[in-house]
Write an enzyme that holds these catalytic residues in place. Structure first.
Site, short mmCIF file in Angstrom:
data_model
loop_
_atom_site.label_atom_id
_atom_site.label_comp_id
_atom_site.label_asym_id
_atom_site.label_seq_id
_atom_site.Cartn_x
_atom_site.Cartn_y
_atom_site.Cartn_z
N ARG A 52 9.09 37.53 23.56
CA ARG A 52 9.11 38.33 22.29
C ARG A 52 9.72 39.74 23.16
NH1 ARG A 52 5.19 42.53 20.73
NH2 ARG A 52 5.82 43.26 18.58
N TYR B 253 -6.14 44.58 21.68
CA TYR B 253 -6.46 45.15 22.90
C TYR B 253 -8.02 45.46 23.10
CZ TYR B 253 -1.52 45.64 24.11
OH TYR B 253 -0.37 45.22 23.94
C1 FCB Z 1 1.11 48.47 21.76
C2 FCB Z 1 2.64 48.65 21.63
C3 FCB Z 1 3.21 48.08 23.22
C4 FCB Z 1 2.46 48.81 24.34
C5 FCB Z 1 0.97 48.30 23.87
C6 FCB Z 1 0.33 48.89 25.25
O1 FCB Z 1 0.52 49.29 20.83
O2 FCB Z 1 3.08 47.77 20.65
O3 FCB Z 1 4.62 48.81 23.06
O4 FCB Z 1 2.44 50.20 24.05
O5 FCB Z 1 0.54 48.73 23.01
#
Ligand code: FCB
Length: 439
Positions: free
Chosen positions: A77, A294
């Site tokens: 991607r 995350y």
């Molecule tokens: C997300 C973004 C990516 C990167 C990660 C850690 O929010 O899409 O570009 O910064 O976090």
């Protein structure tokens, strides 16, 4: 522990974005983007850096594709820099910019790697920002036109298209919190940007389908940080279920249902002109949903948002909560009645790395990935239609307002020499892919 094998055909990938890795910002006719401008504002980027060289991927893409091939990566991607292709954002096409993505796609296909192309990962052409950027309703049409240009150029070989990456960040980090480009601090502008981004997504989805073929598939990538009950008590579960979710409600919900809920309408306030038909456009049928995950938010009935229960933080200051990914996938499965295939389009962790005798023993990143892959496996076992998983990121790279002080890569980049070094997490991921799961 028993083996956790994934369904046949499950896709294992890595992800990046243009401004974070490409560099070459003045090369071959690329126009400036809001990130080039934002990086020049004193104090905007913690280490005072910018993406002008980054990982020099513009020149080293062949090496980076070879790296992926060596790890057995099946899908990649990446994002297209809008101002590389349309330096003014609209109008004249810069053929040299387009040629770069042609070369990249050809190299990927040659290596047997399936391209997933994100059309907007935050680098709006400066020329469009001068006309109001996403706060201008016309931005939706500009974006749809650009999307059609890209599908006409690459659509014979690229079948998987992602309109926007994390519109919440574009709208709220960019226009209300001032942390991302264009760096404004204005609630009204943010609300307008949010609505226009969604409209842009809907119109681009239609434009991509019109320019594509029967194999063309369109999705959007959203970021989530679901609310989880702090304990299993009934009070905490109720509190978590009732707490607002400002990532989910203003973005995923209208895309799924064609409506803003009362809470969101109130937040958008009188600032936004919502015309008849906008929500139907926003809810244009999708072929898949991209999920970036995350961390999660813990909610306690007594204490509200709980931030201190868990010593396990990444270098970003994000708590490690794989159970949130499982909960999120089950909720999405429920809310879309199992009708929308899901790809995890980003998941990964930043930790400080050290090189010891030519190796990076990044056990914590390995543990993070293992726990989250296990959560995805469990969700699939319980019925969620998850088709693939992309690690953020292939390379250490320019982490927006953090500059080069975060390290998400499976591959380390030495920014003085641009040498790449596969970390232990990269070798771990190679095994995951080879086994199609955890063994
Ligand atoms: C997300 C973004 C990516 C990167 C990660 C850690 O929010 O899409 O570009 O910064 O976090």
């Amino acid at each position: 522990m028993s083996k956790q094998l994934f369904p046949p055909g499950f896709l294992w990938g890595t992800a990046t974005s243009a401004y974070q890795i490409e560099g070459a910002v003045h090369e071959d006719g690329r126009g400036p983007s809001i990130w080039d401008d934002f990086c020049r504002i004193k104090g905007a980027i913690r280490d005072g850096s910018d993406g002008s060289i980054a990982c020099d991927h513009y020149h080293r893409y062949a090496e980076d594709v070879a790296l992926m091939r060596s790890l057995g990566v099946q899908a990649y991607r990446f994002s297209v820099a809008w101002p590389r292709v349309l330096p003014q954002g609209r109008g004249a096409i810069n053929q040299k910019g387009l040629d770069f993505y042609q070369r990249l796609v050809d190299a990927l296909l040659e290596a047997g790697i399936r391209p997933f192309v994100t059309l907007y990962h935050w680098d709006l052409p400066s020329a469009l920002n001068a006309q109001g950027g996403w706060t201008n309703r016309d931005s939706a049409g500009w974006f749809a036109d650009y999307a059609a240009v890209m599908v006409r150029a690459l659509g014979d070989r690229v079948k998987d298209w992602i309109t926007l990456n994390e519109p919440w960040c574009s709208a709220y980090l960019g226009y209300e919190l001032g942390k991302h480009a264009p760096g404004y601090r204005d609630r009204t502008l943010a609300a307008r940007a949010a609505h226009h981004l969604l409209l842009a997504h809907g119109m681009a989805t239609q434009a991509i389908r019109a320019a594509g073929d029967a194999q063309t598939r369109v999705g959007i990538t959203l970021n989530f940080a679901p609310n989880l009950p702090a304990t299993d008590s009934e009070a905490d579960r109720k509190a978590a279920a009732e707490a607002p979710d400002w990532l989910y409600e203003p973005f995923a919900e209208p895309i799924f249902t064609g409506a803003y809920n009362a809470r969101v309408l109130e937040q958008l306030g009188g600032a936004v002109e919502i015309r008849a038909g906008d929500l139907a456009t926003i809810a244009t049928r999708l072929d898949f949903l991209g999920v970036n995950y995350y961390t999660a938010t813990l909610i306690s009935a007594e204490r509200g948002v709980v931030n201190d229960d868990n010593p396990e933080y990444t270098l970003m200051g994000w708590q490690i909560r794989p159970q949130g990914l499982y909960a999120l996938l089950m909720r999405l499965h429920h809310d879309t009645r199992g009708q929308l295939p899901i790809y995890i389009t980003e998941n990964g962790a930043s930790f400080e790395d050290t090189v010891v005798d030519g190796h990076v023993h990044d056990e914590r990143r390995v543990a993070y990935l293992r726990a989250h892959i296990a959560a995805v496996h469990r969700a699939i076992q319980d019925g969620a239609d998850v088709r693939g998983y992309f690690v953020w990121s292939l390379l250490d790279n320019f982490e927006w307002d953090w500059g080069y002080q975060q390290f998400f890569g499976l591959v380390r980049v030495d920014y003085t020499t641009q040498a790449r070094l596969i970390k232990d997490s990269g070798y771990f991921y190679r095994e995951v892919i080879a086994n199609n799961g955890l063994v």
